[in-house]
Structure formats: structure tokens, C-alpha cells
Design a protein around this motif. Structure first.
Motif, mmCIF file in Angstrom:
data_model
loop_
_atom_site.group_PDB
_atom_site.id
_atom_site.type_symbol
_atom_site.label_atom_id
_atom_site.label_comp_id
_atom_site.label_asym_id
_atom_site.label_seq_id
_atom_site.Cartn_x
_atom_site.Cartn_y
_atom_site.Cartn_z
ATOM 1 N N GLU A 148 12.166 19.404 1.918
ATOM 2 C CA GLU A 148 12.012 18.467 0.805
ATOM 3 C C GLU A 148 10.565 18.011 0.632
ATOM 4 O O GLU A 148 10.181 17.555 -0.452
ATOM 5 N N PHE A 149 9.783 18.112 1.703
ATOM 6 C CA PHE A 149 8.433 17.544 1.690
ATOM 7 C C PHE A 149 7.342 18.601 1.842
ATOM 8 O O PHE A 149 6.163 18.252 1.971
ATOM 9 N N ALA A 150 7.720 19.873 1.827
ATOM 10 C CA ALA A 150 6.742 20.930 2.073
ATOM 11 C C ALA A 150 5.816 21.109 0.879
ATOM 12 O O ALA A 150 6.259 21.251 -0.270
ATOM 13 N N GLY A 151 4.505 21.075 1.159
ATOM 14 C CA GLY A 151 3.517 21.338 0.131
ATOM 15 C C GLY A 151 3.225 22.821 0.021
ATOM 16 O O GLY A 151 3.740 23.636 0.801
ATOM 17 N N PRO A 152 2.371 23.222 -0.926
ATOM 18 C CA PRO A 152 2.054 24.636 -1.115
ATOM 19 C C PRO A 152 1.463 25.310 0.124
ATOM 20 O O PRO A 152 1.624 26.517 0.314
ATOM 21 N N ASP A 153 0.786 24.534 0.958
ATOM 22 C CA ASP A 153 0.168 25.106 2.156
ATOM 23 C C ASP A 153 1.076 25.034 3.378
ATOM 24 O O ASP A 153 0.658 25.378 4.482
ATOM 25 N N GLY A 154 2.309 24.585 3.193
ATOM 26 C CA GLY A 154 3.245 24.490 4.307
ATOM 27 C C GLY A 154 3.198 23.164 5.041
ATOM 28 O O GLY A 154 4.070 22.890 5.873
ATOM 29 N N ARG A 155 2.175 22.357 4.774
ATOM 30 C CA ARG A 155 2.111 21.043 5.400
ATOM 31 C C ARG A 155 3.068 20.085 4.696
ATOM 32 O O ARG A 155 3.390 20.247 3.526
ATOM 33 N N LEU A 156 3.518 19.091 5.429
ATOM 34 C CA LEU A 156 4.385 18.075 4.860
ATOM 35 C C LEU A 156 3.574 17.083 4.033
ATOM 36 O O LEU A 156 2.457 16.702 4.417
ATOM 37 N N VAL A 157 4.128 16.663 2.916
ATOM 38 C CA VAL A 157 3.545 15.608 2.085
ATOM 39 C C VAL A 157 4.539 14.446 2.140
ATOM 40 O O VAL A 157 5.581 14.470 1.490
ATOM 41 N N LEU A 158 4.212 13.430 2.935
ATOM 42 C CA LEU A 158 5.156 12.383 3.310
ATOM 43 C C LEU A 158 4.772 11.047 2.671
ATOM 44 O O LEU A 158 3.810 10.398 3.098
ATOM 45 N N PRO A 159 5.506 10.601 1.652
ATOM 46 C CA PRO A 159 5.209 9.285 1.058
ATOM 47 C C PRO A 159 5.471 8.164 2.057
ATOM 48 O O PRO A 159 6.523 8.117 2.700
ATOM 49 N N HIS A 160 4.510 7.268 2.167
ATOM 50 C CA HIS A 160 4.628 6.108 3.047
ATOM 51 C C HIS A 160 4.240 4.850 2.287
ATOM 52 O O HIS A 160 3.505 4.922 1.286
ATOM 53 N N GLN A 161 4.695 3.711 2.794
ATOM 54 C CA GLN A 161 4.255 2.450 2.217
ATOM 55 C C GLN A 161 4.249 1.371 3.306
ATOM 56 O O GLN A 161 5.031 1.415 4.243
ATOM 57 N N ALA A 162 3.306 0.461 3.148
ATOM 58 C CA ALA A 162 3.125 -0.626 4.107
ATOM 59 C C ALA A 162 2.729 -1.884 3.345
ATOM 60 O O ALA A 162 2.301 -1.831 2.202
ATOM 61 N N VAL A 163 2.882 -3.015 4.017
ATOM 62 C CA VAL A 163 2.471 -4.305 3.469
ATOM 63 C C VAL A 163 1.139 -4.703 4.120
ATOM 64 O O VAL A 163 0.973 -4.589 5.337
ATOM 65 N N LEU A 184 0.856 -1.185 0.000
ATOM 66 C CA LEU A 184 0.000 0.000 0.000
ATOM 67 C C LEU A 184 0.893 1.236 0.000
ATOM 68 O O LEU A 184 1.857 1.319 0.768
ATOM 69 N N ARG A 185 0.581 2.202 -0.833
ATOM 70 C CA ARG A 185 1.355 3.441 -0.901
ATOM 71 C C ARG A 185 0.409 4.632 -0.792
ATOM 72 O O ARG A 185 -0.640 4.653 -1.428
ATOM 73 N N TRP A 186 0.815 5.616 -0.002
ATOM 74 C CA TRP A 186 0.012 6.829 0.128
ATOM 75 C C TRP A 186 0.873 7.980 0.615
ATOM 76 O O TRP A 186 1.964 7.778 1.146
ATOM 77 N N ASP A 187 0.379 9.198 0.438
ATOM 78 C CA ASP A 187 1.025 10.396 0.959
ATOM 79 C C ASP A 187 0.290 10.840 2.219
ATOM 80 O O ASP A 187 -0.925 11.078 2.185
ATOM 81 N N HIS A 188 1.027 10.931 3.293
ATOM 82 C CA HIS A 188 0.461 11.418 4.550
ATOM 83 C C HIS A 188 0.771 12.897 4.689
ATOM 84 O O HIS A 188 1.919 13.314 4.503
ATOM 85 N N ARG A 189 -0.249 13.678 5.035
ATOM 86 C CA ARG A 189 -0.077 15.118 5.178
ATOM 87 C C ARG A 189 -0.173 15.512 6.648
ATOM 88 O O ARG A 189 -1.104 15.091 7.337
ATOM 89 N N ALA A 190 0.795 16.303 7.093
ATOM 90 C CA ALA A 190 0.830 16.696 8.504
ATOM 91 C C ALA A 190 1.585 18.008 8.650
ATOM 92 O O ALA A 190 2.493 18.315 7.870
ATOM 93 N N GLU A 191 1.205 18.786 9.647
ATOM 94 C CA GLU A 191 1.970 19.970 9.998
ATOM 95 C C GLU A 191 3.342 19.539 10.517
ATOM 96 O O GLU A 191 3.457 18.542 11.240
#
Length: 268
Positions: free
Chosen positions: A247-262, A200-207
Motif C-alpha cells: 500500500e505504501f510502496a513508491g516507484p523506487d520500492g521504498r515505503l512512503v509512510l504518512p506520519h503526523q505529530a503535534v 505536523l504532517r510529512w511522508d517518511h521514506r524508508a526501505e
């Protein structure tokens, strides 16, 4: 209990609120897929092991399942009981569960297998409490991880902090590849059948400050490394974290963090 298990009890003791405010939302992402893989629906008797703050248990209750949830950490049990009031939430430490053979139609574990000293023994115990023909579904973090998963570890390394030699690791004979095939093979070795795995792959967004709050509060393994450092070293880790966040800052200043899990689903 192995030294690995004992350390897990230590690093999570009293940290349910800190986890809820930092990493719990990240860990919630695979929950719908996890429940689908276990066939959780109305009337199904499901056990959620390592429930944490109760996200999986609450989602299973919303599907009309009859839910029992367990965790080894009392502060997690307290929060989970509030999050899933329709569930029976109990304290229990893997790999020993206080249930009769074949009690449940399905067992689910969201990122719990990363936190046990004997994964094989744990899976054998999960198989014991599932009825013949029942379902198992598990998630684990991959290794190597996606870029978002390695951000905090990179900050620690950039600050010149090495992994303390005294911290326990999983015994070589208990470890396994953190990949779909690695987890499928482990599940099969415990006696489950028809195991299928996927990434599973997704981008997690967080301050940024929310993401930092987890390790700053001592949550999980990296949090223990961070909080055990002298004040000036902690400040340097935070400075490196702030630099790497660009490296992970989005336009709104939040982090866009690629993650993956099995994710693996199987049948008893």
C-alpha cells in the motif's frame, strides 16, 4: 516510578543502536521546527530531555546554543555523547532532573512525553528548570495516527496477535488527548503560558527491511509484542507486514509512510 515507567526502562534497555538504525531518522523530521518553537539560537542555554541518540542536541549545538542533554537509557546517552560532542550529556530519569531552578533558557523534548508515566509531573519539572520567561517546546505522536504510523500495528493485528493483558498502560488520570488542544491544555495546566499547538504532517521514506528492523529488534512497545511471540507467529507478522507494505510502496520500492505529530511551544 509507575509500572508504565518501569516497562519503558525495560523496552528501551540496550536498544539505542537498533533505534538509530530504524526509527531515529523518522523522529528527526520535526527537529528544526521544535528548535524554532523554543527560540534556540546562539548563546541560549537549552536542555534536551529524552535526547535519545542526540539528534536534537546536535542540531541545537549547530545553532550555537549551550546544550545539556539527558536520557534515561545509558545506551542512548552513549550514542548522544558521540553525536553531540559539544553538549553535556547526562543520565537522568524523568520526572526528576538534577538541575537547579531556572537553569535553562529553553527546554525541548522530542517525543519524550509519550514515554513517561506522569506527563503532568514531568511538565511541572520542566517548568521548574526553565527561567522565568524561558521557552518550552514539545512534540508527541498523535492518536489516532496517520496511515504510516499504523502499518506495524496493523501487521500485528492481521497476524491475530492481541495486546498482552499484563502490559501496563498509562493511568486514566495521567492520560490526555494526543492532539494540539490536548497538549496545549496539559502544558497550561502545568503553569506554562502562551502555549500554541499545531499538527505536523510529512511522508517518511524508508526501505521495507529498515522499517521492519525496529520491531524485529524489540524497539518500542510494538517491538516488545513482536519479539515476545513464538517463531511461527513472528513469521506471520512479517508476512502480513510484507503484504501491507504494498500500500505504501513508491516507484523506487521504498515505503512512503504518512506520519503526523503535534508540536507545542509555550513560555514559562
Amino acid at each position: 516510578m509507575t509500572s508504565f515507567d518501569a516497562f519503558e526502562r525495560l523496552i528501551w534497555a540496550g536498544r539505542a543502536e537498533a533505534f538509530a538504525g530504524s526509527f531515529a531518522q523518522l523522529c528527526a523530521h520535526p527537529v528544526p521546527r521544535l528548535l524554532d518553537a523554543a527560540g534556540v539560537r546562539e548563546g541560549v542555554r537549552v536542555l534536551d530531555v529524552g535526547t535519545g541518540t542526540g539528534t536534537v542536541a546536535a542540531a541545537a549545538c549547530d545553532r550555537g546554543a549551550t546544550v545539556t542533554a539527558v536520557d534515561a537509557e545509558p545506551s542512548m546517552v552513549e550514542l548522544a555523547a558521540k553525536a553531540a560532542p559539544a553538549a553535556e550529556v547526562r543520565l537522568a530519569v524523568l520526572p526528576v532532573l538534577p538541575f537547579e531552578d531556572g537553569t535553562f533558557d529553553a527546554v525541548v523534548g522530542n517525543f519524550v512525553l509519550n514515554h513517561v508515566g506522569h506527563p503532568g509531573e514531568t511538565l511541572a519539572e520542566l517548568r521548574r528548570v526553565v527561567r522565568p520567561g524561558g521557552r518550552l517546546a514539545l512534540t508527541i505522536w498523535t492518536n489516532p495516527g496517520a496511515p504510516g504510523q499504523t502499518l506495524l500495528g496493523r501487521a500485528v493485528e492481521a497476524a491475530g496477535v492481541q495486546r498482552p493483558a499484563h502490559l501496563p498502560v498509562l493511568a486514566a488520570e495521567d492520560d490526555f488527548p494526543r492532539s494540539p488542544q490536548g497538549l496545549v491544555d496539559l502544558v497550561h495546566s502545568a503553569g506554562f503560558a502562551e502555549a500554541e499547538g499545531e499538527t505536523l504532517r510529512w511522508d517518511h521514506r524508508a526501505e521495507p527491511e529498515v522499517w521492519w528492523s525496529g520491531p524485529a529488534s524489540g524497539v518500542a512497545f510494538l517491538g516488545q509484542i513482536v519479539t515476545s511471540q513464538p517463531e511461527e507467529v513472528r513469521a506471520e507478522i512479517k508476512r502480513q507486514f510484507d503484504v501491507l507494505c504494498t500500500e505504501f510502496a513508491g516507484p523506487d520500492g521504498r515505503l512512503v509512510l504518512p506520519h503526523q505529530a503535534v508540536l507545542v511551544g509555550a513560555r514559562r
